[in-house]
Design an enzyme around this catalytic site. Structure first.
Site, PDB file in Angstrom:
ATOM      1  N   HIS A 227     -87.775 -81.514  40.214  1.00 18.42           N
ATOM      2  CA  HIS A 227     -88.070 -81.712  38.595  1.00 18.42           C
ATOM      3  C   HIS A 227     -88.811 -83.208  38.613  1.00 18.42           C
ATOM      4  CE1 HIS A 227     -85.494 -78.523  37.799  1.00 18.42           C
ATOM      5  NE2 HIS A 227     -86.248 -78.199  36.663  1.00 18.42           N
TER       6      HIS A 227
ATOM      7  N   CYS B   4     -94.070 -69.817  32.351  1.00 19.27           N
ATOM      8  CA  CYS B   4     -93.826 -71.127  32.126  1.00 19.27           C
ATOM      9  C   CYS B   4     -93.547 -72.177  33.165  1.00 19.27           C
ATOM     10  CB  CYS B   4     -92.684 -71.515  30.938  1.00 19.27           C
ATOM     11  SG  CYS B   4     -90.896 -71.003  31.683  1.00 19.27           S
TER      12      CYS B   4
HETATM   13  C1  PEP Z   1     -88.889 -72.591  36.631  1.00 17.50           C
HETATM   14  O1  PEP Z   1     -87.924 -72.349  37.254  1.00 17.50           O
HETATM   15  O2  PEP Z   1     -90.173 -72.104  36.871  1.00 17.50           O
HETATM   16  C2  PEP Z   1     -88.840 -73.191  35.308  1.00 17.50           C
HETATM   17  C3  PEP Z   1     -89.832 -73.414  34.493  1.00 17.50           C
HETATM   18  O3  PEP Z   1     -87.482 -73.977  35.116  1.00 17.50           O
HETATM   19  P1  PEP Z   1     -87.317 -75.444  35.593  1.00 17.50           P
HETATM   20  O4  PEP Z   1     -88.539 -75.722  36.402  1.00 17.50           O
HETATM   21  O5  PEP Z   1     -86.958 -76.285  34.651  1.00 17.50           O
HETATM   22  O6  PEP Z   1     -86.321 -74.972  36.824  1.00 17.50           O
END
Ligand code: PEP
Ligand code: MG
Length: 749
Positions: free
Chosen positions: A357, A668
Site C-alpha cells: 500500500h 480499480c
Molecule cells: C486491489 O486489491 O487491487 C485493490 C484495489 O485494493 P487494495 O490495493 O486497497 O487492497
C-alpha cells in the site's frame, strides 16, 4: 557432519567484519574437510572477474588477485554455476596456471558456486596435493556450506559491506515501485534513540500516556514477530533468539505492570520507560550467573526499541525543511502521510514491493519510489542520491556525468508531464472514438480534503482505511459523516464508490492490532467487519447519512470470498438503511458492488449479478492470490507478475461473464493506471478504469493517442504468449511504435 556445518556457520556469522568472517570460513572449512587448501573468490561483475578474498593454502598476502570469468577452473565454476570436482586439475582443458597463486602443488580440485537467489556471488574452492576425487559427501558438505555463506555475504552486501570495489560507482538495485526520477540529498528516518537521552518529565494526562505505552508495546510485538518471521530461514540463530526474548519480556505482566505503575505516578511514558528499563537491567547486572548478567544489555536494547516505537506511534514528526529523498526501513502509508509533500522528492525503502500500500500511495502522490533496496545504515544523511523509479536503481553520491544524465531525464519527464496536463480535461477516448470511463482512486492519503481531478468522471474507489489508521481509536459516526460528506460533495453529480473498511493484511489499526501468521490470508477486509457488525454498521450509516441529498454514493465490499459474506453484508446494509431512514426519510438506497480480488469470485458472477449492481476488480490482490505471491514481500517481488498470462485470462473470463450477465464491471487495481496494463485491459474490452490521481493524465493521454482496433489486435497477440516478460516487452514495443515511449521508459541503463 551436521555439527561441523553448524559450528562453521555459527562461528562465521558471529564475526562482524566480513573479511575476518571469510578468513574464519576458509580456515575452519579446510580443517573440517581434512584438505590442504580452501579459498573463497567473490565475483566482480563490473570487471567480469573473480577476486580472491580469503585463502588457507594458497600464496596470498592480501594483494589483489583476479581471475577473469572466462579463465581457469574457477571461472568455469562461475560460468556454469555448478560444482566441479576433478582429481587431476592440471590435466583439465579449462585449467589455467596462475603463477602468483602457487597452486601448482595441488591436483585435486572441488569448486562450488556461492549462489544467492540465482546470482553467483562467488566461488569456494577446496584443493589437495593428492590426485583424488573429493567424495560425494564432501561435495554435498561444500554445497551446503556455500549456500549458507551466500546468505552471509548477501546480508553483508545489504548492509553496505560489499567487499568488491566495482567501478567506483555506488549504485544499488531495488524494485521500481513508482515511476519518475529524483536527485537530491538523503534524509534518513531516525532509527536509533538512546535511553540516556530521555529526561525526567511528568504528565497531567496519565490516560493518554498509558494509551501510548499500550500502543507502543503492541506495535513492538508486531514488529518483533515480523522480524522473527523474516529471519526464520536465516542461519543466525542468535538474532532469532533475541526477538523471542524481547517478545517474552514484553509479554511479562510484571514489566507491563511496572511501566503502568510508573506512568500512574505521573511520569511521562518515555521517562517511565527509561526508569523501569534501567531498574531491570541493573537487577540483571548484579546477578552472579554470567549468562544472566549479559541479559542486562538485551533489556537495554529492548528499552531502546520501545523508545523508538513510543516516539513513532505517538505522532510521527519529521523535521524536514527542504526537498529530500526519504530513506526508511519500511515505508508505511502512515509514515508517508506524515511527511510534508512539498519536500518529498522520492522515497527509498529497505523493505516492501511494488503493490504494497505504501508503494501505491507513492504512485498516487506521483513520487518516485524504489523498494527493497539494501541501502547501508552507514550512508549519511544529506549525501546526494539519484533515484530511478523506472529501473529501480539508486545511486549514492554519483559522479557528475551520471547527475548530468539524470538531469536531462528529469527535464524530459517535466516536459511529458506538461504535455499530459494539457489534455487532462479532454474526452477520454481512443483515436477511433471508443470512449473509456476514467475514474479516480482516492483515500490513501491522509489529506481529507479530496483534490478535484479534472480528468475523471467520478471516484471509482475511495479507500476508507486511512482515517481509521491515523487515529488512536475508531473514528466516530459523526467524524465519518463529515469525512465522507466532503468526498461526496467534491464529486457531486458524479458517482463515488466508497469501499468499506479493508484493514488487515498490510494495514493494521494501531489500537486493534491483529497478529497472524499469514495476515493476507487471514482476518482481513469484510471478514473483519462482519465479525464487528458494530463498526460496519457505523460506517455504512455514516456513508448513507453523508449521501443524503447528494445521491451519488455507491458502496463497495472488499475481500468477499463467498456468497454468504455477501448476503451477511447486504443484510447489515439493509439494517443500516432502515435505521437511517427512520431519521432521514429521503435517504436513497446506494448502488452496491463487490470487489473481485479473491479468485473464488471469478466463478460466481451469475450469483453476484442477482444481488449486486456492479463489480470492481482489485487486480492487486487478485494477482497476489492467483499467483500465491505476497504483494509485500521483497524476496518474491519478481514472481508478482501483473501481466501474468493467467491474470490476463482471469480478467478476460471475468469480463465475458459480466457481459453475459449484464453486470457492470470496472478495474480499480494498479494495473488500470499502468500504461501497459491500461492498453491491455482496453484491448480486452474493459471500458471503465479507476486509478490514482497521478496516473489519470498519463493514461488519458495514452488512450487518446492509440486506436482501439490496434489495442484489440495487441490483446489477441499477447493472449497467445506464455511469459509475462514477453507480454510486457511486446506492449512496450507497441507503445514505442505509437510514439509513446516516454510512458514506459526503462530508466537510464
Ligand atoms: C486491489 O486489491 O487491487 C485493490 C484495489 O485494493 P487494495 O490495493 O486497497 O487492497
Ligand atoms: Mg485489495
Amino acid at each position: 557432519m551436521l555439527n561441523q556445518l553448524r559450528d562453521i556457520v555459527e562461528h562465521v556469522s558471529r564475526v562482524e567484519d566480513v573479511y575476518q568472517a571469510l578468513e574464519v570460513f576458509v580456515n575452519e572449512t579446510q580443517k573440517a574437510v581434512h584438505t590442504e587448501c580452501c579459498t573463497v573468490y567473490l565475483a566482480n561483475d563490473s570487471f567480469q572477474r573473480l577476486e580472491l578474498m580469503a585463502t588457507k593454502g594458497l600464496t596470498y598476502d592480501g594483494e589483489t588477485i583476479h581471475i577473469p570469468y572466462s579463465e581457469g577452473l574457477v571461472g568455469l565454476v562461475k560460468r556454469s554455476a555448478e560444482p566441479i570436482n576433478i582429481a587431476k586439475a592440471q590435466s583439465h582443458s579449462a585449467f589455467k596456471y596462475f603463477p602468483q597463486l602457487g597452486e601448482e602443488v595441488y591436483e585435486a580440485f572441488l569448486g562450488t558456486p556461492i549462489i544467492y537467489r540465482k546470482q553467483v556471488l562467488g566461488v569456494v574452492v577446496l584443493q589437495q596435493r593428492d590426485s583424488r576425487q573429493f567424495s560425494e559427501t564432501e561435495e554435498a558438505f561444500l554445497v551446503t556450506l556455500a549456500a549458507q555463506l551466500a546468505v552471509i555475504i548477501a546480508h553483508a552486501r545489504e548492509q553496505g559491506h560489499w567487499l568488491i570495489d566495482d567501478k567506483g560507482l555506488n549504485s544499488l538495485n531495488g524494485i521500481a515501485a513508482s515511476p519518475g526520477v529524483a536527485i537530491g540529498p538523503i534524509w534518513r528516518e531516525e532509527v536509533s534513540m538512546r535511553l540516556h537521552d530521555v529526561l525526567p518529565a511528568s504528565t497531567i494526562n496519565v490516560e493518554r500516556e498509558l494509551e501510548w505505552m499500550a500502543v507502543t508495546i503492541e506495535n513492538a510485538l508486531i514488529d518483533f514477530r515480523r522480524m522473527r518471521k523474516k529471519l526464520d530461514g536465516d542461519i543466525n540463530k542468535d538474532a532469532l533468539a533475541i526477538f523471542d526474548l524481547y517478545t517474552h519480556l514484553l509479554n511479562d505482566p510484571m514489566l507491563r505492570g511496572d511501566l503502568k505503575k510508573q506512568i500512574q505516578k505521573g511520569d511521562s511514558a518515555d521517562w517511565a520507560l527509561r526508569q523501569i528499563i534501567e531498574a531491570y537491567s541493573n537487577r540483571f547486572l548484579k546477578m552472579s550467573d554470567a549468562y544472566l548478567r549479559e541479559r542486562a544489555q538485551d533489556i537495554r536494547e529492548l528499552g531502546e526499541r520501545l523508545l523508538f516505537f513510543l516516539h513513532n506511534s505517538q505522532r510521527p514528526q519529521f523535521d524536514i525543511d527542504k526537498p529530500v529523498i526519504v530513506v526508511v526501513r519500511e515505508l508505511t502509508a502512515t509514515l508517508l502521510a506524515a511527511i510534508p509533500k512539498k519536500y518529498l522528492l522520492a522515497v527509498v525503502s529497505q523493505e516492501g514491493a511494488t503493490n504494497s500500500h505504501a508503494a501505491i500511495l507513492s504512485r498516487a502522490l506521483g513520487v518516485p519510489a524504489v523498494m527493497g533496496v539494501g541501502i547501508s545504515d552507514t550512508v549519511a544523511a544529506d549525501t546526494t542520491a539519484i533515484i530511478d523509479g523506472y529501473s529501480g536503481e539508486v545511486f549514492i553520491d554519483p559522479p557528475k556525468a551520471i547527475i548530468d544524465e539524470y538531469d536531462a531525464l528529469y527535464d524530459e519527464e517535466k516536459e511529458l508531464s506538461s504535455l499530459v496536463d494539457q489534455d487532462i480535461a479532454l474526452p477520454s477516448q481512443t483515436i477511433d472514438g471508443r470512449a473509456i470511463t476514467l475514474l479516480l482512486n482516492a483515500g490513501l492519503s491522509a489529506d481529507s480534503s479530496i483534490a478535484i481531478n479534472a480528468g475523471v468522471t467520478g471516484v471509482g474507489l475511495y479507500r476508507t482505511e486511512i482515517s481509521f489508521i491515523l487515529k488512536q481509536r475508531f473514528p466516530s459516526e459523526e467524524e465519518q459523516v463529515n469525512l465522507y460528506g466532503n468526498v461526496l460533495e467534491a464529486y457531486s453529480g458524479q458517482s463515488v464508490v466508497m469501499r468499506t473498511l479493508d484493514v488487515g493484511g498490510d494495514k493494521s489499526l494501531p489500537y486493534l492490532p491483529i497478529q497472524e501468521e499469514n495476515p493476507f490470508l487471514g482476518w482481513r477486509g469484510i471478514r473483519f467487519t462482519l465479525d464487528h457488525p458494530d463498526i460496519f454498521l457505523i460506517q455504512i450509516r455514516a456513508m448513507l447519512v453523508a449521501s443524503i441529498q447528494r445521491n451519488n454514493l455507491s458502496i463497495l465490499l472488499p475481500m468477499i470470498s463467498n456468497i454468504q459474506e455477501l448476503d451477511d453484508s447486504l443484510e447489515l446494509i439493509e439494517q443500516a438503511f432502515t435505521e437511517v431512514k427512520e431519521h432521514y426519510p429521503n435517504v436513497r438506497r446506494p448502488r452496491i458492488g463487490v470487489m473481485i480480488e479473491v479468485p473464488s469470485m471469478l466463478f460466481l458472477v451469475p450469483q453476484l449479478a442477482q444481488s449486486v449492481d456492479f463489480v470492481s476488480v482489485g487486480t492487486n490482490d487478485l494477482t497476489q492470490y492467483l499467483l500465491a505471491v505476497d504483494r509485500n514481500n521483497t524476496k518474491v517481488a519478481n514472481v508478482y507478475e501483473s501481466v501474468h498470462p493467467s491474470v490476463l485470462r482471469a480478467l478476460k473470463l471475468l469480463l465475458d461473464s459480466c457481459q453475459q450477465h449484464k453486470l457492470p464491471i470496472s478495474i480499480c487495481g494498479e494495473l488500470a493506471g499502468d500504461p501497459v496494463g491500461a492498453i491491455l485491459l482496453v484491448g480486452m474490452g474493459y471500458q471503465s478504469l479507476s486509478m490514482n490521481s497521478a496516473n489519470v493524465g498519463r493514461i488519458k493521454y495514452v488512450l487518446r493517442h492509440v486506436e482501439h482496433s490496434k489495442l484489440e489486435r495487441l490483446n489477441e497477440q499477447v493472449m497467445s504468449m506464455n511469459h509475462s516478460s514477453e507480454i510486457h516487452q511486446h506492449c512496450k514495443q507497441f507503445l514505442e511504435q505509437q510514439g509513446l515511449a516516454g510512458f514506459v521508459r526503462a530508466g537510464k541503463s
